[in-house]
Scaffold this motif. Sequence first.
Motif, PDB file in Angstrom:
ATOM      1  N   GLN A  56      -0.365  -5.791 -11.959  1.00 14.72           N
ATOM      2  CA  GLN A  56      -0.777  -6.994 -12.402  1.00 14.72           C
ATOM      3  C   GLN A  56      -0.639  -7.909 -11.058  1.00 14.72           C
ATOM      4  N   ILE A  57      -1.334  -8.883 -10.944  1.00 14.00           N
ATOM      5  CA  ILE A  57      -1.291  -9.659  -9.863  1.00 14.00           C
ATOM      6  C   ILE A  57      -0.661 -11.121 -10.251  1.00 14.00           C
ATOM      7  N   ARG A  58       0.463 -11.545  -9.643  1.00 15.46           N
ATOM      8  CA  ARG A  58       1.131 -12.601 -10.048  1.00 15.46           C
ATOM      9  C   ARG A  58       1.393 -13.458  -9.091  1.00 15.46           C
ATOM     10  N   ASP A  72       0.860  -1.086  -0.136  1.00 17.61           N
ATOM     11  CA  ASP A  72      -0.022   0.063  -0.008  1.00 17.61           C
ATOM     12  C   ASP A  72       0.893   1.238   0.005  1.00 17.61           C
ATOM     13  N   HIS A  73       1.925   1.280   0.852  1.00 13.14           N
ATOM     14  CA  HIS A  73       2.999   2.479   0.607  1.00 13.14           C
ATOM     15  C   HIS A  73       3.240   2.670  -0.754  1.00 13.14           C
ATOM     16  N   LEU A  74       3.872   1.666  -1.279  1.00 11.98           N
ATOM     17  CA  LEU A  74       4.211   1.661  -2.633  1.00 11.98           C
ATOM     18  C   LEU A  74       3.211   2.301  -3.811  1.00 11.98           C
ATOM     19  N   GLY A 100      10.299  -9.633  -7.578  1.00 11.76           N
ATOM     20  CA  GLY A 100       9.737  -8.801  -8.401  1.00 11.76           C
ATOM     21  C   GLY A 100       8.248  -8.099  -8.152  1.00 11.76           C
ATOM     22  N   GLY A 101       7.754  -8.100  -6.825  1.00 12.86           N
ATOM     23  CA  GLY A 101       6.835  -7.309  -6.557  1.00 12.86           C
ATOM     24  C   GLY A 101       6.512  -6.005  -6.947  1.00 12.86           C
ATOM     25  N   ILE A 102       7.614  -5.229  -6.555  1.00 12.39           N
ATOM     26  CA  ILE A 102       7.472  -3.868  -6.971  1.00 12.39           C
ATOM     27  C   ILE A 102       7.247  -3.500  -8.591  1.00 12.39           C
ATOM     28  N   GLU A 103       7.838  -4.374  -9.237  1.00 11.49           N
ATOM     29  CA  GLU A 103       7.734  -4.231 -10.766  1.00 11.49           C
ATOM     30  C   GLU A 103       6.233  -4.623 -11.284  1.00 11.49           C
ATOM     31  N   ASP A 104       5.638  -5.769 -10.490  1.00  6.03           N
ATOM     32  CA  ASP A 104       4.491  -5.934 -10.902  1.00  6.03           C
ATOM     33  C   ASP A 104       3.346  -4.942 -10.218  1.00  6.03           C
ATOM     34  N   ALA A 132       4.841 -10.136  -1.512  1.00  8.17           N
ATOM     35  CA  ALA A 132       5.968 -10.800  -0.776  1.00  8.17           C
ATOM     36  C   ALA A 132       7.290  -9.879  -0.566  1.00  8.17           C
ATOM     37  N   LEU A 133       6.857  -8.966   0.145  1.00  6.83           N
ATOM     38  CA  LEU A 133       7.710  -7.730   0.414  1.00  6.83           C
ATOM     39  C   LEU A 133       8.175  -7.678   1.959  1.00  6.83           C
ATOM     40  N   ALA A 134       9.345  -7.130   2.201  1.00  7.00           N
ATOM     41  CA  ALA A 134       9.662  -6.837   3.623  1.00  7.00           C
ATOM     42  C   ALA A 134      10.640  -5.884   3.796  1.00  7.00           C
TER      43      ALA A 134
END
Length: 478
Positions: A135-137, A28-30, A126-130, A105-107
């Motif tokens: 997109q949801i991967r 949510d921050h991103l 690669g969650g930030i890029e998604d 999957a971020l920490a």
Amino acid sequence: MDTLKSCIQLIRSYTGSDIYIVGGILRDHLMGRESNDIDLVVEKDAVSIAKRFAQENGGSFILLDKDHGTARVVFKDKQLTVDIMESKGKDIYDDLAKRDFTMNALACKISLNGTFDLDQIIDPFGGIEDIKKKQIRAISNIGFQEDPIRMMRAVRFMAEFDFDLEDHTVCLIKENSDRLQEAAVERIAYELFHLLKCSRTHYYFNIMDKYLNLLNKVFPEIEPMKDVGQCKYHVVDSWTHSLYTLNVVESIIYADGYFENHLKRAYEEHTRQILGGGHTRLQLIKLAALFHDIGKPSARWVDETGRVRFRGHEITGMEIMADISDRLKLSSKEKQFLCKMVKEHMWPLTLYKENDVSGSAVYGLFKNFGEDTLDILLISLADIIATRKLLHPHEEMGMYKVHIEYLANNYLTRFKDIADLSNILNGNDIKSRFSLKDDEQIGALLEAVRKGIFFGKIPPERERALQYIMDEILKQPE
């Protein structure tokens, strides 16, 4: 952010082990979104840390999973929820690999002095890029096997963030869709009602049905609807019509200018009400609209002229709706509401066909539906628009809309305030004035007063109502 910092600094002081902020709050921050839910991973002692945090700071402690060391602390006054869980892997990377989607999957590691840097996010998948790609991967090919509810959660995230599903994730959901039936019904209902909150529920239900093969795992009753429904009045199957009816409900309720301002405000206020189980009227109206014709497959018959008919589909539909309500473990009030909407959804149309908006006919409608009157009118309007627009795309629906608006305005101005007469007159008033004891007779007198006010025979005043009972009903001499 100040609340986040203060919470984390306190929790940091309780342990010297590694602590990480994980998941949704970083996502949510991103995305530039506010979040009141904090997820923390600690190396050990998560439950005892959460319990101490709650006790020392006025929070409510909830043990979520003793075996896996997961607890929750809720601060209702701050609308803040903190989940603390023990690490499930050999390190944070192992933990993140067990999560559902890359964007979750971020920490972010918390230092020993309680500080952290949100620009230093651990992102192994690669969650930030998604997030940037919207997109949801899925992280793992077996993630949906491990927890099937993630498949519905994926659709909820689509609705919540206006994201798309990555192609391989779509394939994984379709491959594992049958496993959704293994999920606890409470978790299915939770995700379902989240989708019913969004403004395009019809769109996401259609995706779940056509592209993910999920919706029939929640509602197997929809499959027979796809094989029936076409008749003199319907050019599409019952399921397509029902999904379109839901679409129309949403297009009406979220539109500016469809209804006049006073009626729009009345519907907005009315549909925000919590009916039961923490669910709003609007969520349940949407569900009723979707299933208003669910009884058609079991009621289908062909008359001697070869015409397909569905007489009695309201009754069989009500029975199916009751089964669905029980399966979702809805409250008795929610079940009663849904069954009533399905059973009686033809009533406003019947008045229209018979050209009967007499006082007695209108009063009968209002008396039967009471506080649910606006709900049935909305469902009926959406049903007729969804029927006629497909049959005659250029047809003007103004006359039926006028009919519904007339009924809604009459309800709001003439009946709503007298549905409950207690602020004007109650049973004790009648008992004391006329020395009556029969509750059934007292109820009938209150109903007569309600009718008297509705038809303009008396004003909504206590003494005039008592006088009316004496002069016109009981006919007692003074």
